[in-house]
Design a protein around this motif. Structure first.
Motif, mmCIF file in Angstrom:
data_model
loop_
_atom_site.group_PDB
_atom_site.id
_atom_site.type_symbol
_atom_site.label_atom_id
_atom_site.label_comp_id
_atom_site.label_asym_id
_atom_site.label_seq_id
_atom_site.Cartn_x
_atom_site.Cartn_y
_atom_site.Cartn_z
ATOM 1 N N TYR A 147 22.239 -44.265 1.110
ATOM 2 C CA TYR A 147 21.542 -43.568 0.825
ATOM 3 C C TYR A 147 22.259 -42.104 0.505
ATOM 4 O O TYR A 147 23.188 -40.970 -0.036
ATOM 5 C CB TYR A 147 20.443 -43.007 0.782
ATOM 6 N N LEU A 148 22.794 -41.700 1.668
ATOM 7 C CA LEU A 148 23.054 -39.808 2.160
ATOM 8 C C LEU A 148 24.913 -40.117 0.920
ATOM 9 O O LEU A 148 25.220 -38.940 0.946
ATOM 10 C CB LEU A 148 23.526 -39.496 3.140
ATOM 11 N N ARG A 149 25.348 -41.273 1.397
ATOM 12 C CA ARG A 149 27.334 -41.263 0.847
ATOM 13 C C ARG A 149 27.101 -40.898 -0.662
ATOM 14 O O ARG A 149 27.432 -40.412 -1.205
ATOM 15 C CB ARG A 149 27.770 -42.554 0.804
ATOM 16 N N LEU A 150 25.779 -41.445 -1.552
ATOM 17 C CA LEU A 150 25.248 -41.712 -2.801
ATOM 18 C C LEU A 150 25.112 -39.775 -3.318
ATOM 19 O O LEU A 150 25.787 -39.890 -4.333
ATOM 20 C CB LEU A 150 24.645 -42.334 -3.342
ATOM 21 N N LEU A 151 24.316 -39.135 -2.213
ATOM 22 C CA LEU A 151 23.558 -38.452 -2.211
ATOM 23 C C LEU A 151 25.071 -37.358 -2.896
ATOM 24 O O LEU A 151 24.400 -36.136 -2.962
ATOM 25 C CB LEU A 151 22.793 -37.582 -1.487
ATOM 26 N N HIS A 152 25.279 -37.194 -1.154
ATOM 27 C CA HIS A 152 26.661 -36.483 -1.568
ATOM 28 C C HIS A 152 28.201 -36.386 -3.083
ATOM 29 O O HIS A 152 28.424 -35.817 -2.985
ATOM 30 C CB HIS A 152 27.390 -36.473 -0.437
ATOM 31 N N THR A 153 28.273 -37.583 -2.751
ATOM 32 C CA THR A 153 28.861 -38.137 -3.877
ATOM 33 C C THR A 153 28.549 -37.351 -5.297
ATOM 34 O O THR A 153 29.495 -36.613 -6.069
ATOM 35 C CB THR A 153 29.190 -39.539 -4.285
ATOM 36 N N VAL A 154 27.535 -37.473 -5.749
ATOM 37 C CA VAL A 154 26.305 -36.793 -6.747
ATOM 38 C C VAL A 154 26.596 -35.526 -6.668
ATOM 39 O O VAL A 154 27.538 -34.840 -7.689
ATOM 40 C CB VAL A 154 24.714 -37.629 -6.900
ATOM 41 N N ARG A 155 26.989 -35.174 -5.616
ATOM 42 C CA ARG A 155 26.058 -33.619 -5.355
ATOM 43 C C ARG A 155 28.290 -32.518 -5.712
ATOM 44 O O ARG A 155 27.940 -31.929 -6.463
ATOM 45 C CB ARG A 155 26.563 -32.833 -4.080
ATOM 46 N N ALA A 156 28.722 -33.427 -5.200
ATOM 47 C CA ALA A 156 30.538 -33.729 -5.901
ATOM 48 C C ALA A 156 30.794 -33.871 -7.067
ATOM 49 O O ALA A 156 31.525 -32.741 -7.357
ATOM 50 C CB ALA A 156 31.722 -34.933 -4.521
ATOM 51 N N ALA A 157 30.260 -34.355 -7.852
ATOM 52 C CA ALA A 157 30.534 -35.228 -8.777
ATOM 53 C C ALA A 157 29.949 -33.476 -10.181
ATOM 54 O O ALA A 157 30.694 -33.090 -10.875
ATOM 55 C CB ALA A 157 29.962 -35.849 -9.316
ATOM 56 N N PHE A 158 28.952 -33.378 -9.457
ATOM 57 C CA PHE A 158 28.270 -32.066 -10.152
ATOM 58 C C PHE A 158 28.682 -30.997 -9.905
ATOM 59 O O PHE A 158 29.756 -29.701 -10.583
ATOM 60 C CB PHE A 158 26.440 -32.057 -9.743
ATOM 61 N N ASP A 159 29.804 -30.462 -8.634
ATOM 62 C CA ASP A 159 30.748 -29.532 -8.494
ATOM 63 C C ASP A 159 32.225 -29.602 -9.306
ATOM 64 O O ASP A 159 32.616 -28.462 -9.414
ATOM 65 C CB ASP A 159 30.585 -29.374 -6.950
ATOM 66 N N VAL A 160 32.407 -30.479 -9.948
ATOM 67 C CA VAL A 160 34.156 -30.872 -10.698
ATOM 68 C C VAL A 160 33.416 -30.339 -12.101
ATOM 69 O O VAL A 160 32.412 -30.526 -12.612
ATOM 70 C CB VAL A 160 33.670 -32.133 -10.412
ATOM 71 N N GLU A 161 34.471 -29.137 -12.248
ATOM 72 C CA GLU A 161 34.324 -28.499 -13.694
ATOM 73 C C GLU A 161 34.871 -29.472 -14.783
ATOM 74 O O GLU A 161 35.881 -30.411 -14.188
ATOM 75 C CB GLU A 161 34.568 -27.838 -13.546
ATOM 76 N N GLY A 162 34.338 -29.445 -16.085
ATOM 77 C CA GLY A 162 35.324 -30.251 -16.919
ATOM 78 C C GLY A 162 34.701 -31.637 -17.588
ATOM 79 O O GLY A 162 35.101 -32.312 -17.990
ATOM 80 N N GLY A 163 33.644 -31.385 -17.596
ATOM 81 C CA GLY A 163 32.580 -33.113 -18.335
ATOM 82 C C GLY A 163 31.921 -33.221 -17.675
ATOM 83 O O GLY A 163 31.144 -32.399 -16.384
ATOM 84 N N PRO A 164 31.341 -34.197 -17.894
ATOM 85 C CA PRO A 164 29.827 -34.659 -17.226
ATOM 86 C C PRO A 164 30.104 -35.462 -15.831
ATOM 87 O O PRO A 164 31.802 -35.912 -15.847
ATOM 88 C CB PRO A 164 29.269 -35.741 -18.249
ATOM 89 N N PRO A 165 29.433 -35.141 -14.937
ATOM 90 C CA PRO A 165 29.150 -35.835 -13.212
ATOM 91 C C PRO A 165 30.155 -37.135 -13.586
ATOM 92 O O PRO A 165 28.783 -37.765 -14.362
ATOM 93 C CB PRO A 165 28.549 -35.459 -12.576
#
Length: 74
Positions: A17-35
């Motif tokens: 779950y923590l890996r998933l949470l960190h992955t989602v947070r990182a995906a939202f930090d990327v600009e240029g489209g949906p996470p």
């Protein structure tokens, strides 16, 4: 520091779950489209929850998560 004694399966579920949470947070930090979250990360978390017997019991899971990895104080 963890304050609860977890089974191996519960620990695996919390870690997934923590890996998933960190992955989602990182995906939202990327600009240029949906996470984008890799399906394998989500599948890993779902499988770990199922093996730990926590599927459909979010209250018990989040209690374990909080006891094992409490939020830092101010």
């Amino acid at each position: 520091m963890p304050t609860a004694v977890l089974t191996d399966r519960e620990r695996t579920a919390v870690q997934a779950y923590l890996r998933l949470l960190h992955t989602v947070r990182a995906a939202f930090d990327v600009e240029g489209g949906p996470p984008l979250v890799p399906p394998t990360v989500l599948a890993e978390a779902e499988q770990a929850l199922e093996r730990a017997g926590l599927t459909g019991n979010e209250e018990a899971f989040f209690r374990l998560l909080h006891n094992w990895c409490p939020e830092p104080g101010p």
